[in-house]
Design a protein around this motif. Structure first.
Motif, mmCIF file in Angstrom:
data_model
loop_
_atom_site.group_PDB
_atom_site.id
_atom_site.type_symbol
_atom_site.label_atom_id
_atom_site.label_comp_id
_atom_site.label_asym_id
_atom_site.label_seq_id
_atom_site.Cartn_x
_atom_site.Cartn_y
_atom_site.Cartn_z
ATOM 1 N N UNK A 1 54.211 30.898 39.097
ATOM 2 C CA UNK A 1 55.108 29.849 39.597
ATOM 3 C C UNK A 1 55.227 28.703 38.595
ATOM 4 N N UNK A 2 54.117 28.287 38.025
ATOM 5 C CA UNK A 2 54.134 27.212 37.032
ATOM 6 C C UNK A 2 54.915 27.639 35.792
ATOM 7 N N UNK A 3 54.750 28.881 35.387
ATOM 8 C CA UNK A 3 55.472 29.396 34.221
ATOM 9 C C UNK A 3 56.990 29.399 34.466
ATOM 10 N N UNK B 1 59.686 26.992 32.562
ATOM 11 C CA UNK B 1 60.807 27.606 31.835
ATOM 12 C C UNK B 1 62.150 27.012 32.276
ATOM 13 N N UNK B 2 62.288 26.725 33.576
ATOM 14 C CA UNK B 2 63.536 26.159 34.098
ATOM 15 C C UNK B 2 63.738 24.710 33.672
ATOM 16 N N UNK B 3 62.641 23.974 33.531
ATOM 17 C CA UNK B 3 62.761 22.546 33.219
ATOM 18 C C UNK B 3 62.629 22.242 31.741
ATOM 19 N N UNK B 4 62.343 23.247 30.935
ATOM 20 C CA UNK B 4 62.208 23.014 29.484
ATOM 21 C C UNK B 4 63.563 22.703 28.887
ATOM 22 N N UNK B 5 63.601 21.756 27.970
ATOM 23 C CA UNK B 5 64.881 21.436 27.324
ATOM 24 C C UNK B 5 65.381 22.622 26.510
ATOM 25 N N UNK C 1 33.609 18.985 36.369
ATOM 26 C CA UNK C 1 34.420 20.132 36.693
ATOM 27 C C UNK C 1 35.780 19.659 37.178
ATOM 28 N N UNK C 2 36.784 20.426 36.868
ATOM 29 C CA UNK C 2 38.118 20.110 37.322
ATOM 30 C C UNK C 2 38.870 21.399 37.580
ATOM 31 N N UNK C 3 39.934 21.299 38.348
ATOM 32 C CA UNK C 3 40.730 22.480 38.671
ATOM 33 C C UNK C 3 41.599 22.887 37.492
ATOM 34 N N UNK C 4 41.885 24.175 37.360
ATOM 35 C CA UNK C 4 42.799 24.617 36.308
ATOM 36 C C UNK C 4 44.209 24.121 36.604
ATOM 37 N N UNK C 5 44.903 23.639 35.573
ATOM 38 C CA UNK C 5 46.236 23.082 35.794
ATOM 39 C C UNK C 5 47.308 23.697 34.905
ATOM 40 N N UNK C 6 46.935 24.406 33.870
ATOM 41 C CA UNK C 6 47.933 25.014 32.984
ATOM 42 C C UNK C 6 48.046 26.505 33.294
ATOM 43 N N UNK C 7 49.109 27.115 32.810
ATOM 44 C CA UNK C 7 49.298 28.548 33.000
ATOM 45 C C UNK C 7 48.105 29.304 32.425
#
Length: 168
Positions: free
Chosen positions: A155-157, A161-165, A1-7
């Motif tokens: 927040x991740x989204x 979006x801010x850091x995407x090239x 098991x692991x924590x969710x990390x993506x949007x």
């Protein structure tokens, strides 16, 4: 098991926790042993409600009424074969552990923790007394965790979006 990390994983976790809360709203939170439920699923543990939210099953499998909470990772195919279920269980367990000071030592502890949490929540850390949570308290905590997962996804989204090239 692991924590969710993506949007997407965080949004799925939020939806599963919301659905599990809705399922528990019509039943009794089960905190007994053995197993994850009793009375043919009328009383459900939190992990069983999350499993039902994911699978859409109206009743838990009969194996959930057998000894279950003491199994080791890999011995619980109903939970282990569904990554989304495992992530939601671990996320909620981590949220609860953070609020109560519970120390999770092994991978198996996440599932066991959520099976036992409603029955053994510390109410006084000095005297180590505890009491059983009401169904409403359990559902409120699940709601808080679902909202937290959704907020983390937002927040991740935004960060992504801010850091995407910029497109060329």
């Amino acid at each position: 098991m692991f924590l969710p990390t993506t949007v997407a994983e965080l949004r799925t976790t939020s939806r599963l926790l919301d659905r599990a809360r809705d399922i528990l709203a019509t039943r009794i939170v089960y905190v007994g042993h053995p197993g994850y439920c009793s009375n043919g699923g009328h009383a459900l543990s939190v992990p069983a409600a999350i499993w039902m939210a994911h699978t859409g099953a109206l009743r838990p499998p009969t194996t959930f009424e057998q000894d279950a909470c003491d199994h080791h990772p890999g011995d619980r195919p109903e939970f282990d074969q569904h990554t989304e279920v495992a992530q939601a269980i671990r996320f909620l367990s981590t949220c609860v552990a953070h609020d109560t000071g519970y120390l999770i030592n092994e991978e198996n502890d996440y599932l066991e923790h959520l099976c036992n949490w409603p029955a053994s929540t510390p109410t006084n850390r000095i005297t180590y007394t505890s009491s059983r949570l009401t169904n409403e308290q359990v559902m409120d905590t699940i709601t808080d965790a679902a909202e937290h997962a959704a907020a983390l996804a937002d927040q991740l989204e935004r960060t992504t979006a801010r850091t995407a090239p910029a497109a060329a």
